[in-house]
Design a protein around this motif. Sequence first.
Motif, mmCIF file in Angstrom:
data_model
loop_
_atom_site.group_PDB
_atom_site.id
_atom_site.type_symbol
_atom_site.label_atom_id
_atom_site.label_comp_id
_atom_site.label_asym_id
_atom_site.label_seq_id
_atom_site.Cartn_x
_atom_site.Cartn_y
_atom_site.Cartn_z
ATOM 1 N N ALA A 1 36.472 46.645 40.662
ATOM 2 C CA ALA A 1 36.606 46.031 39.340
ATOM 3 C C ALA A 1 36.555 44.514 39.410
ATOM 4 C CB ALA A 1 37.896 46.483 38.685
ATOM 5 N N HIS A 2 35.868 43.931 38.414
ATOM 6 C CA HIS A 2 35.787 42.482 38.252
ATOM 7 C C HIS A 2 36.179 42.082 36.829
ATOM 8 C CE1 HIS A 2 33.565 42.116 42.094
ATOM 9 N NE2 HIS A 2 33.034 43.262 41.723
ATOM 10 N N THR B 1 38.403 46.048 32.401
ATOM 11 C CA THR B 1 38.351 47.235 33.258
ATOM 12 C C THR B 1 39.622 47.366 34.079
ATOM 13 O OG1 THR B 1 35.936 47.048 33.418
ATOM 14 C CG2 THR B 1 37.043 48.395 35.082
ATOM 15 N N ILE B 2 40.046 46.244 34.667
ATOM 16 C CA ILE B 2 41.246 46.279 35.507
ATOM 17 C C ILE B 2 42.464 46.686 34.680
ATOM 18 C CG2 ILE B 2 42.774 44.889 36.957
ATOM 19 C CD1 ILE B 2 40.337 43.101 37.568
ATOM 20 N N MET B 3 42.600 46.108 33.521
ATOM 21 C CA MET B 3 43.786 46.318 32.699
ATOM 22 C C MET B 3 43.886 47.764 32.205
ATOM 23 S SD MET B 3 44.925 44.169 29.302
ATOM 24 C CE MET B 3 43.502 44.704 28.371
ATOM 25 N N HIS C 1 48.723 48.653 35.868
ATOM 26 C CA HIS C 1 48.666 47.235 35.512
ATOM 27 C C HIS C 1 50.051 46.711 35.103
ATOM 28 C CE1 HIS C 1 47.080 43.510 33.833
ATOM 29 N NE2 HIS C 1 47.641 43.806 32.645
ATOM 30 N N ALA C 2 50.731 47.476 34.265
ATOM 31 C CA ALA C 2 52.056 47.038 33.798
ATOM 32 C C ALA C 2 53.044 46.964 34.956
ATOM 33 C CB ALA C 2 52.564 47.987 32.720
ATOM 34 N N GLU D 1 45.381 34.064 37.605
ATOM 35 C CA GLU D 1 44.261 33.195 37.979
ATOM 36 C C GLU D 1 42.985 33.612 37.253
ATOM 37 O OE1 GLU D 1 44.073 33.570 42.166
ATOM 38 O OE2 GLU D 1 45.836 32.323 42.569
ATOM 39 N N ARG D 2 42.761 34.932 37.146
ATOM 40 C CA ARG D 2 41.563 35.406 36.463
ATOM 41 C C ARG D 2 41.624 35.097 34.968
ATOM 42 N NH1 ARG D 2 38.244 38.919 39.101
ATOM 43 N NH2 ARG D 2 36.910 38.355 37.344
ATOM 44 N N VAL D 3 42.810 35.275 34.367
ATOM 45 C CA VAL D 3 42.955 34.989 32.943
ATOM 46 C C VAL D 3 42.754 33.505 32.680
ATOM 47 C CG1 VAL D 3 44.591 34.932 31.024
ATOM 48 C CG2 VAL D 3 44.416 36.971 32.475
ATOM 49 N N ASP D 4 43.324 32.669 33.539
ATOM 50 C CA ASP D 4 43.156 31.215 33.378
ATOM 51 C C ASP D 4 41.697 30.816 33.522
ATOM 52 O OD1 ASP D 4 45.845 30.962 33.003
ATOM 53 O OD2 ASP D 4 46.283 30.319 35.063
#
Length: 577
Positions: A521-522, A526-528, A548-549, A564-567
Amino acid sequence: MIRRLLQYASPSARRLLVTELVFIVATAILQGIAFLMLVPVLRAFMAGDLATVGTWLIALGVVAVLYVGAFWFASQIGMKASTELLDSLLTRLGDRLVELPIAWFATDRSGSMSHIATQGAMFVSSTPYSIVRLMLTGFITPATVLVGMYAFDWRLALAMTATVPVMWFVYRWLRTGMERDDIAHQEAVGEASARVIEFARVQPALRTAGEGSVADRLVEESLQHQHRAYRGLLITGGAGIATFGGVVQLSLTVVIVLGAYLAIGGSLDPATLIALLVLGVRFTEPIANSGSLGGGVAVAKTTLDQLDRLAAVDRLPEPATPATPDGHTITFDDVTFGYGGPPVLEHLTFTAPGGRMTAIVGPSGSGKTTITKLIARFYDPEGGTVSIGGIPVPELGTDAVESAVAPVFQDVYLFDDSIINNIWIGNPDLSRDEVVAAATRARVDEIVERLPGGWDARVGEGGSNLSGGERQRVSIARALLKDAPIVLLDEATAALDIGNEIAIGDAIDQVRADRTLVVVAHRLQTIMTADHIIMLDGEGGIREAGTHAELLAHDGAYARYWRERVDAAGWQLTAEN
């Protein structure tokens, strides 16, 4: 050589080859007998015995008729045998390629395989008639002449016999040198072919690099290497053939000198001397011609050696009776694997629940794609066990795994055919309407709408007429059409435009229904939404695993990775605005 050809021939080709060889041997022996009959003919003619001359000429005519008949049958059967042998070689090559483990194709072998399938197979299939026939004639006819000469004058026959070991030694030396240089030449041809194919495939990227790019240099170097190897082959062949021809002519000189000495001494009559010298010429001439043919045998042997090495590649072990999995849960139990080098995965243990989506995340080089390749049984682990439905993959067998697993990787390859046919190969038994329906679920219909020809538009070699995201949509449509219970998806969307990224996300939602889905996953979405997340530590193991939670609540490595990905995503949105 003959034995190896028979080994690769089909039963029908084998029968034709054996029949062809029988007639070739018959023509060679008959030719030798015809030459031997010149001795009594000349003796009788020089003695003035015309009645005896006539009798021998009639016998010679009978032998000539038999020779012409045997030669005609050998020619007719030889052409059929060559066609059958070519079909056998290509069939064996194709059957072997589909048997080999996928790991064998990790190295680009397109150049060497294309050479075997074209020039190599064609040359080998024509060898029995174009080369072996002449070589057998070149050795069997002189051997017949040599045996017959003992009946006329054992001294000249013995002198000829003494030259045979020398000629055989030089001939073997010539063949060995030609084989060695031809192996180097074939390797150079394979490398050059692969580079040229690569050069043609990546022209769009090369055009942006301009002249003097690394690809230009690699192609130039490989072609120069091929040129040097071919020059070495010519030099070795030329020197060897000249040496062999010199030795053969030296043997004839020995016979002439000895014959003249015997004639001067009165122990050999002139008629017999003339006839035996004619036989001496017929003894050496075919052998001298066989020297150049030995190089052709060496070239054919190189192709057969390549086929032998292909046949010697170990297959993955297969069960005598394939087991049946209980569901489609995927389990890694203490798995270690490293592509024959340092471990990429080391003592890795996890479970991907059946009917759920498992996302695999982690740093580059941590083994995410390797996990999917082990599930698809491109390789077997060096240690530990990969199981599907509680059964180790080797006990299921490759066919069962291929039926159960539909992989969709980053390096999607499409054939130079229509869009619909590229999807149809996922399940050729379905109707066109069913193929279109599956492709629409993967949103391939959006691609079709913009292309002239619609579903029948050609995608170009490797899918060059489509973007990377569009090629991946086609690949996902194949997986949907295959309807396999396990789907492996290397979801590389980092370089995709927003439209393709959304489309692939929708396609993933279509794929995951009632299937075991393992995604490298990238995409944040998808990850969430994954049912289970595995975060690799970059050292061959797992750093964290859970939903995820759960992982966010743990506030560990995954939580930092997520922030980091969200930022990064937020920064990109701000930059675009």
